[in-house]
Design a protein around this motif. Structure first.
Motif, PDB file in Angstrom:
ATOM      1  N   UNK A  79      18.496 -21.176  17.623  1.00  0.00           N
ATOM      2  CA  UNK A  79      19.320 -20.217  16.873  1.00  0.00           C
ATOM      3  C   UNK A  79      18.427 -19.202  16.159  1.00  0.00           C
ATOM      4  N   UNK A  80      17.333 -19.649  15.554  1.00  0.00           N
ATOM      5  CA  UNK A  80      16.449 -18.727  14.835  1.00  0.00           C
ATOM      6  C   UNK A  80      15.951 -17.631  15.767  1.00  0.00           C
ATOM      7  N   UNK A  81      15.528 -17.994  16.969  1.00  0.00           N
ATOM      8  CA  UNK A  81      15.067 -16.983  17.925  1.00  0.00           C
ATOM      9  C   UNK A  81      16.197 -16.076  18.374  1.00  0.00           C
ATOM     10  N   UNK A  82      17.401 -16.643  18.538  1.00  0.00           N
ATOM     11  CA  UNK A  82      18.554 -15.830  18.944  1.00  0.00           C
ATOM     12  C   UNK A  82      18.873 -14.781  17.897  1.00  0.00           C
ATOM     13  N   UNK A  83      18.978 -15.204  16.630  1.00  0.00           N
ATOM     14  CA  UNK A  83      19.369 -14.253  15.584  1.00  0.00           C
ATOM     15  C   UNK A  83      18.281 -13.229  15.306  1.00  0.00           C
ATOM     16  N   UNK A  84      17.044 -13.673  15.200  1.00  0.00           N
ATOM     17  CA  UNK A  84      15.965 -12.739  14.872  1.00  0.00           C
ATOM     18  C   UNK A  84      15.793 -11.703  15.972  1.00  0.00           C
ATOM     19  N   UNK A  85      16.018 -12.088  17.231  1.00  0.00           N
ATOM     20  CA  UNK A  85      15.865 -11.142  18.334  1.00  0.00           C
ATOM     21  C   UNK A  85      16.903 -10.026  18.297  1.00  0.00           C
ATOM     22  N   UNK A  86      17.985 -10.228  17.525  1.00  0.00           N
ATOM     23  CA  UNK A  86      19.015  -9.191  17.406  1.00  0.00           C
ATOM     24  C   UNK A  86      18.649  -8.132  16.373  1.00  0.00           C
ATOM     25  N   UNK A  87      17.619  -8.392  15.572  1.00  0.00           N
ATOM     26  CA  UNK A  87      17.105  -7.369  14.673  1.00  0.00           C
ATOM     27  C   UNK A  87      17.497  -7.524  13.223  1.00  0.00           C
ATOM     28  N   UNK A  88      16.616  -7.000  12.348  1.00  0.00           N
ATOM     29  CA  UNK A  88      16.935  -6.841  10.935  1.00  0.00           C
ATOM     30  C   UNK A  88      16.618  -7.999  10.029  1.00  0.00           C
TER      31      UNK A  88
ATOM     32  N   UNK B 180      29.330  -6.752   7.021  1.00  0.00           N
ATOM     33  CA  UNK B 180      29.169  -5.528   7.798  1.00  0.00           C
ATOM     34  C   UNK B 180      28.342  -5.752   9.064  1.00  0.00           C
ATOM     35  N   UNK B 181      27.346  -4.876   9.306  1.00  0.00           N
ATOM     36  CA  UNK B 181      26.572  -4.967  10.548  1.00  0.00           C
ATOM     37  C   UNK B 181      25.839  -6.290  10.659  1.00  0.00           C
ATOM     38  N   UNK B 182      25.382  -6.811   9.513  1.00  0.00           N
ATOM     39  CA  UNK B 182      24.686  -8.095   9.545  1.00  0.00           C
ATOM     40  C   UNK B 182      25.633  -9.222   9.956  1.00  0.00           C
ATOM     41  N   UNK B 183      26.883  -9.130   9.549  1.00  0.00           N
ATOM     42  CA  UNK B 183      27.877 -10.123   9.961  1.00  0.00           C
ATOM     43  C   UNK B 183      28.151 -10.022  11.455  1.00  0.00           C
ATOM     44  N   UNK B 184      28.158  -8.799  11.982  1.00  0.00           N
ATOM     45  CA  UNK B 184      28.349  -8.614  13.423  1.00  0.00           C
ATOM     46  C   UNK B 184      27.215  -9.289  14.199  1.00  0.00           C
ATOM     47  N   UNK B 185      25.994  -9.116  13.724  1.00  0.00           N
ATOM     48  CA  UNK B 185      24.857  -9.726  14.401  1.00  0.00           C
ATOM     49  C   UNK B 185      24.904 -11.247  14.272  1.00  0.00           C
ATOM     50  N   UNK B 186      25.383 -11.736  13.138  1.00  0.00           N
ATOM     51  CA  UNK B 186      25.517 -13.184  12.968  1.00  0.00           C
ATOM     52  C   UNK B 186      26.480 -13.749  14.002  1.00  0.00           C
ATOM     53  N   UNK B 187      27.614 -13.099  14.182  1.00  0.00           N
ATOM     54  CA  UNK B 187      28.583 -13.539  15.185  1.00  0.00           C
ATOM     55  C   UNK B 187      27.996 -13.481  16.595  1.00  0.00           C
ATOM     56  N   UNK B 188      27.205 -12.448  16.842  1.00  0.00           N
ATOM     57  CA  UNK B 188      26.590 -12.324  18.163  1.00  0.00           C
ATOM     58  C   UNK B 188      25.566 -13.430  18.400  1.00  0.00           C
ATOM     59  N   UNK B 189      24.913 -13.879  17.337  1.00  0.00           N
ATOM     60  CA  UNK B 189      23.828 -14.862  17.480  1.00  0.00           C
ATOM     61  C   UNK B 189      24.309 -16.206  17.999  1.00  0.00           C
ATOM     62  N   UNK B 190      25.575 -16.536  17.758  1.00  0.00           N
ATOM     63  CA  UNK B 190      26.078 -17.828  18.242  1.00  0.00           C
ATOM     64  C   UNK B 190      27.126 -17.670  19.343  1.00  0.00           C
ATOM     65  N   UNK B 191      27.260 -16.476  19.907  1.00  0.00           N
ATOM     66  CA  UNK B 191      28.287 -16.222  20.919  1.00  0.00           C
ATOM     67  C   UNK B 191      28.092 -17.091  22.161  1.00  0.00           C
ATOM     68  N   UNK B 192      26.863 -17.223  22.635  1.00  0.00           N
ATOM     69  CA  UNK B 192      26.635 -18.041  23.820  1.00  0.00           C
ATOM     70  C   UNK B 192      26.888 -19.512  23.517  1.00  0.00           C
ATOM     71  N   UNK B 193      26.510 -19.960  22.335  1.00  0.00           N
ATOM     72  CA  UNK B 193      26.812 -21.335  21.909  1.00  0.00           C
ATOM     73  C   UNK B 193      28.320 -21.577  21.958  1.00  0.00           C
ATOM     74  N   UNK B 194      29.105 -20.609  21.481  1.00  0.00           N
ATOM     75  CA  UNK B 194      30.559 -20.735  21.524  1.00  0.00           C
ATOM     76  C   UNK B 194      31.063 -20.853  22.960  1.00  0.00           C
TER      77      UNK B 194
END
Length: 452
Positions: free
Chosen positions: A369-378, A68-82
């Protein structure tokens, strides 16, 4: 597994390891609050990803339990890497991961990477011979950014397979500051004070606790968190370690005491299940929904981990603050200022050593990556390169500081470390029997008899 044509920057396992060891891969961004990669925008940010290589049409499959929303944030966390590497990271989440990962492995169709929510499950899948030893670059990042204990959770029989990903601090008790202020309730500093507070709340128009053990195929696990918290707080880390490794029996009198102490709170019909129903509803109420009556003033407290912050709303509209909509305190110990906490986390294991897979696995083990994902919240991470200021609320910032504090006595979720037949088997199901009426001793005896 898929293999893509590499078009620039050689990225063999040894090459990535050398870069990681010299600080090119895994260093925290100079400004962790900036865009992922530590710069102000995607174009400049690509410089931070140059050492991973670039790939044309590469795809890496990642499988896990995040939905759900957590999966959306996971995808967002590596978007720039992609965008910068050309690797398409394809994530698939499943509520049946624990069973399906074995089905996929046995069927010869494992994912490139799997996010294991339990060290015990990781160890069992490693036992099939299908999980690959972590690349040198991942090992280097793990040694730099995680404590020895966290590294050990990803190690099986002396071989390091999986670096940690996200983490959580368990044992938070969530509440509504406005409801508490209106009623004059104060945060307890000991377990005895928590018992006294529960009795006081029960005399008001608010039910003390709302609880849910439901979690689809994993129903029962929220109950194990209660028991583990009380074992650690009542009897200390040595007994906790002996219990989860079966050096003392599962039904030891100390475990009976801890479970009965929990039962005094959540099996008491006067104390639960606020805004939901009677004690029996705990068995079927989804843990994600169980805490929501706190905001309506129908129950005073909900016991759940730091990650529950992401469940209060889908759009971060609920303010998590000491004077906000919801707040939380760590379940206290037998004495004030006790520093023992339980927690959990995920671990990334690989079934392929293709260069693009190594690149993704290495990135997920980095501080960037840790800073990217955590900055997205939750969520939070135990990665020492994480800036606590990137956490999305003061509560999560405090949870990061707890994980990074050398004075904290941290113990990983016990059921996640036990053999799967127990930790995600009879312990889960036994707690459903227990909350619907079976006696503590009977349940613990059954779990003990099931230990492999």
């Amino acid at each position: 597994m898929k293999h893509a044509r590499r078009i620039a920057m050689p990225l063999g396992i040894v090459g990535v390891a050398a870069l990681a060891l010299t600080g090119c891969v895994g260093d925290a961004p100079a400004d962790p609050s900036a865009e992922p990669g530590g710069t102000e925008g995607p174009a400049a940010g690509c410089e931070a990803y140059a050492d991973y290589g670039t790939f044309e049409g590469a795809e890496v499959d990642v499988y896990g339990t995040i939905l759900d929303a957590e999966a959306d944030r996971l995808n967002e966390s590596w978007a720039e890497f992609e965008d910068c590497t050309g690797i398409d990271v394809v994530y698939e989440g499943s509520s049946e991961f624990e069973a399906q990962i074995n089905v996929r492995v046995q069927g010869g169709n494992p994912p490139d990477l799997a996010i294991f929510p339990q060290p015990g499950l990781l160890a069992s899948v490693v036992g099939t011979g299908s999980v690959l030893e972590a690349p040198e670059a991942v090992q280097a990042n793990a040694q730099e950014f995680w404590t020895e204990d966290w590294q050990n959770y990803g190690t099986v029989d002396g071989t390091f397979y999986a670096a940690p990903l996200m983490a959580s601090v368990k044992g938070f008790v969530w509440y509504s500051p406005s409801v508490w202020e209106e009623n004059g309730w104060e945060v307890p500093t000991t377990l005895d004070e928590l018992d006294e507070l529960t009795a006081t709340v029960a005399e008001s128009d608010v039910t003390p606790w709302c609880v849910g053990f439901g979690s689809g195929e994993a129903t029962g696990w929220p109950g194990t968190d209660w028991i583990e918290d009380y074992v650690l707080r009542l009897h200390g880390p040595e007994v906790y370690d002996q219990w989860i490794t079966h050096e003392i029996p599962f039904n030891d009198p100390m475990i009976v005491e801890a479970m009965d102490r929990v039962g005094e709170l959540i099996k008491n019909p006067d104390y639960v299940n606020g805004g939901i129903g009677d004690v029996s509803t705990i068995a079927n109420t989804d843990f994600g929904e169980a805490g929501l009556p706190v905001m309506d003033g129908e129950c005073a407290m909900h016991h759940q981990a730091s990650f529950y912050e992401g469940f209060w709303s889908d759009d971060n509209s609920v303010e998590v603050a000491e004077d906000g909509d919801v707040w939380a305190f760590i379940l206290p110990g037998t004495e004030a200022d006790a520093s023992a906490v339980t927690g959990g986390g995920e671990f990334v294991g690989a079934f392929s050593d293709a260069e693009e897979v190594v690149a993704v696995q290495t990135y997920l083990s980095s501080a960037e990556w840790a800073n990217s994902r955590v900055s997205l919240g939750g969520v939070i991470s135990a990665n020492s390169g994480l800036d606590p200021a990137n956490a999305s609320s003061p509560l999560l910032q405090s949870a990061v500081e707890t994980l990074q504090d050398p004075e904290t006595t941290f113990r990983f979720d016990g059921s996640d470390l036990m053999p799967g037949a127990v930790g995600s088997g009879t312990f889960w199901s036994g707690l459903i029997d227990w909350i619907t009426g079976e006696e503590t001793q009977s349940v613990l005896d059954q779990v003990e008899s099931s230990w492999p």
